[in-house]
Design an enzyme around this catalytic site. Structure first.
Site, PDB file in Angstrom:
ATOM      1  N   LYS A 120       0.689  -1.160   0.133  1.00  0.00           N
ATOM      2  CA  LYS A 120      -0.051  -0.010   0.006  1.00  0.00           C
ATOM      3  C   LYS A 120       0.751   1.241  -0.014  1.00  0.00           C
ATOM      4  CE  LYS A 120      -4.078  -1.535   2.436  1.00  0.00           C
ATOM      5  NZ  LYS A 120      -4.982  -1.424   3.533  1.00  0.00           N
ATOM      6  N   ARG A 121       1.944   1.179   0.646  1.00  0.00           N
ATOM      7  CA  ARG A 121       2.788   2.459   0.815  1.00  0.00           C
ATOM      8  C   ARG A 121       3.962   2.358  -0.247  1.00  0.00           C
ATOM      9  NH1 ARG A 121       1.606  -0.105   5.591  1.00  0.00           N
ATOM     10  NH2 ARG A 121       0.580   1.191   7.365  1.00  0.00           N
TER      11      ARG A 121
END
Length: 464
Positions: A246-247
């Site tokens: 996600k990051r």
């Protein structure tokens, strides 16, 4: 009696549904469908500070787009707090959990001292009850966390569906917090209670959870709950060889929808990231369900390959119904502020160009010239030489007088222009394409022009 296969996907709504979670959801869904079982969607929203309703909606939309229908859910963890408290009270009474009054500062000091001694950082058990042990006095004003009494010795072993036998010694793990001081359960505790209550039989998840599994198995055992079978699938690596997350680097599933990919292509491509059925690269959803029996899952990380995804998507676009593609193109054009309507003419345009496209966004790129003004690149505009312009203006006059506006009539008009000026077809067709279409390369120019209103073609040639 044979146990019903029940799988689940449990995303955290702290961001979009990224590609790794989508693949895990696909594997879990396909395994349940293969065995005639049930698939559950659970929203793990105990990270209250970072969870958002927008993320929940995006997750649900991504699941709908991929066609991953679920038999139960969405189940929200924050609506199950009473159930978690009930189990914690039972564990406190049974002595398999205890209250820990360590402050964050004390825990930091504990870890710093361990680092200074060259030890592995872990909770030192100072609040863990034991026969003959005197616990520290309970401090005033400190809300306790609840910790699990992890076994002090022995080995946790399980036969992983992907990795095979895995063993981790209990001395390598400590007494993890299962309920925070604010009363909200932690991941490793809530997931066990959820899987137990929801009768989950098989858990497919990313291999970053391997280190969580011993704690979870020990909690299952402490509760006398049946263990699911675990399968930890390797990560997906990006172009740079680093893990998608996600990051870092992962694009949301819905971003691929917006970029013009088809769900059947994404399902096909995701399934092949870490799973195989012989040498089959292209297969239907029905074939995936038929073949996905939990075998042939790779132990090695998968490499995300945008070019391969585009190739798969191009295959499905070629196969797609023109009416469906027309609806998608209208939406793509609308997102660019270009108004278009579904029509028989649009169907013909889609049919002409779809074999050239890897996404519906590319298809919309082609078809935009029929609905909006065009502007050629500097390189293509160079094809509109001063010698070509008068020929094109003369052609405009010929085209405006055509009684029939079809491919045959346009082709005849082009042949007349070639003969009148002693030109080869490329000498006329390339500048003609640039003037009308805004690009030097298209399918057969008479087939492309036929799908324009005659007035637009004539005006674009006259206004050179």
């Amino acid at each position: 009696m044979k146990q019903t296969v029940r799988t689940r996907i449990a995303p955290s709504p702290t961001g979009f549904l990224h590609l790794g979670t989508a693949r895990t959801a696909l594997f879990s869904w396909a395994y349940a469908r293969h065995h005639g079982g049930e698939f559950v969607l659970r929203i793990e929203d105990t990270d209250v500070a970072r969870s958002t309703q927008e993320s929940v909606e995006q997750i649900l939309q991504a699941m709908r787009w991929l066609g991953l229908d679920y038999d139960e859910g969405p189940v929200y963890q924050m609506r199950r707090l009473d159930r978690y408290r009930e189990v914690v009270d039972q564990m406190l009474a049974a002595g398999t959990a205890y209250r820990c009054y360590c402050t964050p500062q004390e825990l930091d000091e504990m870890r710093e001292a361990q680092r200074a001694r060259g030890e592995k950082t872990r909770y030192d058990g100072r609040w863990r009850p034991a026969p003959g042990k005197t616990l520290p006095p309970v401090p005033e004003g400190v809300a306790p966390a609840i910790r699990f009494c992890n076994p002090l010795d022995g080995v946790v072993t399980w036969d992983d569906l992907v990795k095979g036998p895995i063993s981790i010694a209990n001395r390598e793990i400590d007494d993890l917090i299962i309920v925070r001081p604010d009363g909200v359960p932690t991941y490793n505790f809530a997931v066990v209670i959820d899987d137990w209550d929801m009768r989950i039989s098989h858990v497919f998840r990313g291999d970053e959870h391997v280190n969580n599994t011993p704690w979870q198995i020990n909690i299952f055992n402490a509760l006398g709950a049946p263990l699911p079978l675990f399968g930890h699938v390797p990560v997906i690596l990006g172009d740079d060889g680093q893990k998608l997350s996600k990051r870092r680097g992962a694009v949301s599933v819905t971003a691929y929808e917006e970029a013009g990919y088809l769900p059947e292509a994404m399902v096909n491509y995701l399934a092949r990231l870490g799973w195989s059925h012989g040498d089959d690269e292209l297969f239907s959803r029905r074939e995936l369900v038929e073949w996905f029996d939990g075998q042939h899952l790779s132990k090695s990380p998968a490499q995300w390959d945008p070019a391969k995804l585009s190739w798969v998507n191009a295959h499905y676009i070629k196969q797609a119904d023109n009416e469906r593609l027309s609806r998608l193109v209208v939406a793509q054009l609308s997102a660019r502020g270009i108004a278009a309507e579904e029509s028989e003419l649009l169907l013909r345009r889609v049919a002409l160009f779809k074999d050239r496209c890897a996404t519906t966004a590319e298809l919309a790129d082609w078809l935009a010239m029929y609905y909006a003004d065009v502007k050629a690149t500097e390189a293509d505009a160079a094809q509109l030489t001063e010698a070509a312009r008068p020929v094109l203006r003369e052609l405009a006059q010929t085209l405006s007088g055509l009684a029939a506006w079809d491919k045959a009539a346009i082709s005849q008009a082009l042949k007349q222009a070639l003969a009148a000026h002693g030109l080869k077809m490329p000498q006329l067709a390339i500048p003609l394409r640039v003037a009308v279409c805004g690009r030097a390369q298209t399918p057969s120019v008479d087939a492309v022009l036929e799908l324009f209103p005659k007035e637009i073609v004539v005006n674009r040639l006259r206004n050179l």
